[in-house]
Design an enzyme around this catalytic site. Sequence first.
Site: not given
Lengths: 770, 475
Positions: A305, A708
Amino acid sequence: MLKNIDGALHVRGEAEFVDDELRPSNLAFGCVFGSPVAHARVRSLDISAARRAPGVLAVILAKDLPGTNEVGPIIHDEPLLAEDLVRYVGHPLALVIADTAAQAREAARRVRVELDELPPILDPRAAFDSGEIIGATRTFAIGRPDAAWPDCRHVVEGRCDIGGQEHVYLETQRARATPLENGRIRVLTSTQSPYAAQKHIAQVLGLHNNQIEVEVRRLGGGFGGKEDQATHWACFAAVGARIAGVPVEVVLRRDEDFRHTGKRHPYSADFRLGADADGRIVVFEARHFQNAGAAADLSPGVLERTLYHGTGSYRVPNAKLFAASCRTNLPPNTAFRGFGGPQGMFVIESALASLADSMRVPRENLQALNLISPGDVFPYGQVVEDRRTRRTWDAVTKKVDLAGLRQRVDAFNATHFALKKGFAVMPVTFGISFTTTFLNQAGALVHVYTDGSVSVTTGGVEMGQGLTTNIAAIVSRALGVQPERIRVENTNTTRVANMSPSAASSTTLLNGNAALAAALEIGERLKLVARRETGSAAKAEVEIRDEEVRIDGRPTGLDWQALVSATYLSRTDLSAHGFFATPDIHFDKRKETGRPFAYHAGGTAVTEVTMDCVRGRYSIDAVHIVHDIGRPLNRVIDLGQVEGALAQGLGWMTVEDLRYDDSGHLMSRNLASYKVPDAFFMPDVLEVDFLEDADEKLGPFGNKAVGEPPLMYGIGVFFALRYAMKAFAPRAEIPFAAPLTPERVLLGMHPEALDSAEVDPEALGPAAHS
Amino acid sequence: MSRPLHFILNRREVQAQVPAGQLVLDYLRETRRMVGTKEGCREGDCGACVVLIGELQGDAVRYRAVTSCLMPAHELAGKHLVTIEALRGPRLSTVQQAIVEEGGSQCGFCTPGIVLSLTGALLEHSAPLDAAAVKTALGGHLCRCTGYRSLKAVRNHLADVPRGLEGLVGAGELPAWFSGIPARLSAIATSDTDSPSPAAGQHYAVAGGTDLYVQQGDDIATSSSVEVLGTRPGLRGIRSEPGALVLGPATTFEELAESPDVRAMIPQIRAYMDDIASIQIRNRATVGGNLVNASPIGDVTILLLALDTTLTLESRSEDPRRVGLRDFYLGYKQLDLAPDELVTSISISRPPRGSRISWEKVAKRRTLDIASVNSALVMRDENGVIREATLTAGGVAPTPYFLAETSAWLLDRLVSVQTVVEAANLAQSEVTPISDIRGSAAYKRLLLRQLIWSHFQTLYPDRISFEALYREAAC
């Protein structure tokens, strides 16, 4: 609007956590003995004194485990109990079970271990140079990154050093395991991943998954820290229960939690950015060195990520992003809200700040110039499909009058000597989905009882994010009944199997859609019965709204209760299992391209700060955010996610300062030495607007994932503080080193203090006189 | 066996044998299994365990929010302990309802403590709670979920809520039985003022316990000899005498800040306190404890060290003796205090008319954090010529530090930019900071200079500007 469905329980102190449950009279307690050093071979382990200590029922070593001593979630490199090698301070070596928690702790202190110490590696670059690399290194590339440099008018390069972050879930790790008949074990625990706990308990006990029942009621916060690392504590409780033959509870104290568990990954990175004469990005290169700690844990996923978000919200036609997961002698670092994305974004934002310095143009002008537009392609091959990042940018910069803000700030700074203001804009574009594609699936089980009440179980876990409230809202809306009819059950592996962790911002997306599918299926059956009961034609449109059946829009007088009764009496199934798998996502790891994300979520934030440059203290004055939530499912809950994530992001960039000494001992090892945002720290002006007209078709009900992305708005505060610092000390070189603590701020503005210092400020000895 | 502990727990009167050093938190969760009170850190830094302690003051009961993780159960003698279990009426109180409405609870773990702190603020205040009062009440609490905006917004719901015990009971915000507590407490208080007699073994004298429990909590909890000083007569209270203020060592930080006599002597004491600990800790932390704890960075210690402070020490065997605070610290955590001696009073000489006081602190987080460096200056000038000066600093030496040379050097000098810069430079030769978790040595040295500059800039804004100090220092 529905408030948090557990709100009344919370404020009355009736919401139960694992160790609030009634205690059986024979409940025993577990405590782990961990390595006192960061890296060593174990010569001998003497547990005789611990065994003889008062109240001790068992002292358990690796060799006593009935099954496989392995709990690594991705790579099998992590034993539950260390055997001949310890790899970090606190690495569990023995598990003590005793009648009371105090006895277990006292006995654990009597374990004696003889060690041959090995030099610890704490720095990811040093680990990389020594070949201590976990899994494969990864490189994402697009365009002609090596050939594009001659096309650049401006080239800047630099280095970032990014600190880790402790989760500080208010409820520390804990689990209670109860031995049942037939060798089965039931575990009540605080985990984001009940299935992982079930699977690993079965493995370490040498049992089948169906012999382990894992139940989760709620978490006192998780934030990623209980995605993988709750597994260990559930395993310890289960192993203790199995071997001691009594129920066993393991509850970490705060200092134990600090010591034993992993945190957000620190990173070190190098960047090089090339731009044309106007500041348009031509090419960007970055090398990310991830400090993974002593085992893989989820680090390979986190690393991935970092690459996905390595170009942030910007159009980068030529890019080469390299990343390596580096093995060090710290506790295995793990998931934390943002999951590697924040570190990737920090580096590109630093590169743009560097470019702005070099070109002597406002940083926000370069950000705006390079913001992604539809048709742009991310380095991993996914195409930008909408203008939402730009729309949020436009909305928030208009709201704060960005040009005017800069003028006001500069005017203030020109007329004040010791106080300086700063501001920064921070756009966030965050990919939604587990990047491990197969995890993007969820199941749910819905029962309608004959009294009309409804029971829903999903694979998702309530950890404060409001999942329970969201699920109740979704199911009540799908069935056309009041939310009060809906009971969202504890998460339990016997009702929903093989669940993915509650993570990746996707818990409501996946489980909400699964619950929706189940509810709609029951709804269809109910409608068949409704047609029959009302004698309506087969093509008549049936709707259940406000607990009443409507045929072709007209009320019928047939209410929910009667309909459910009729359905039951007609021998129609009032239960359904729903399933959801995110469509149209894929990724080819060999080519490092694909469409890994269902969509992107995010927005733009503007952060304003004031700095007392003499004392090196600062305050965050205001944060304005326009966030793309899709269509709000529940404004209060969605807002809470944005604000809470922001707080964690602000803390990560400023005062949350994880420090290890040279031997790998954590120095910021409790809440007295590790500070997180409090009510005074957070800005009094915190305004969040949701982007208008932004429905997301994947839903549920037009809603977008939110957990997030807002954390990364916090990155803005670093650059706002940097702005203020530069206003005070224009010639100071301010490294891209986070967190920007009051110490770094003051020394950054007074570099001469370092020149005259007798000691190296980074050489921090053991905490002595404080 | 000492006499049973006698107090009121919510509605019930309790008489029980409780180990002397046991924490109120453990008494609630372990002994009584009243689990609404949560444990988050066991060091007073998170507020999950906050309860209210009611104590008779005259005919009324004064309630204060405290962290139950740092309070010995024996200190409950004659008091009213209020936990979240008391706030489970048939309907939610306005505070509770407001938290629900605003989305101020997410995971719910920190929530019970917050409810008690906000309820405590309503009991405490006479005026409606303003934003600052709400923030102060929230100050000792960590919530990792919300970002606090929704919790601060609770204030918007409280405008019409009455304050004080009777008002809250009358409005149904508190259960009716609260009204009977003052009378019930006075019945207990008169019959129960003995302190437990010391037994054999390691002896602990616990004042506020806010640092002692953090450092030695497990040992105190299992010790058979713990003396709780807060219940011992004569150790609390502030008395104004000619020439001095005399404090009982068990005087809490909050009592210090609230005292009109102290405010007359140290006008900014309230503002200083906002940078010291949290309201929940200040309600427990004692002045004597801060001095005897001997932390080189004690906030109140650094202030009292700059004032002319004298301690009276008493023991069972010897006559009382007096020692100046500046002579009290012998080395790192070393005191001029015999094992059986106890500080029984703290006398602060009234500074001469015209004296000015400044206190400064910098920590990583502004609130509820330990200082990297703190400092105090007490001085007096005549027409700009310094006649008296006492400069102290914490975090720059193994003890709370009196900068004797710098203080002496300042005498008879003009209050000028040059004097300040030179004094701050001289101070560097007196101190020996080390690098630790509170900051590097270089940082602490720099901070000391900055704080000395800040003292003078605060006390003489017309004569001393930061700009001029920087210009002078660059020469």
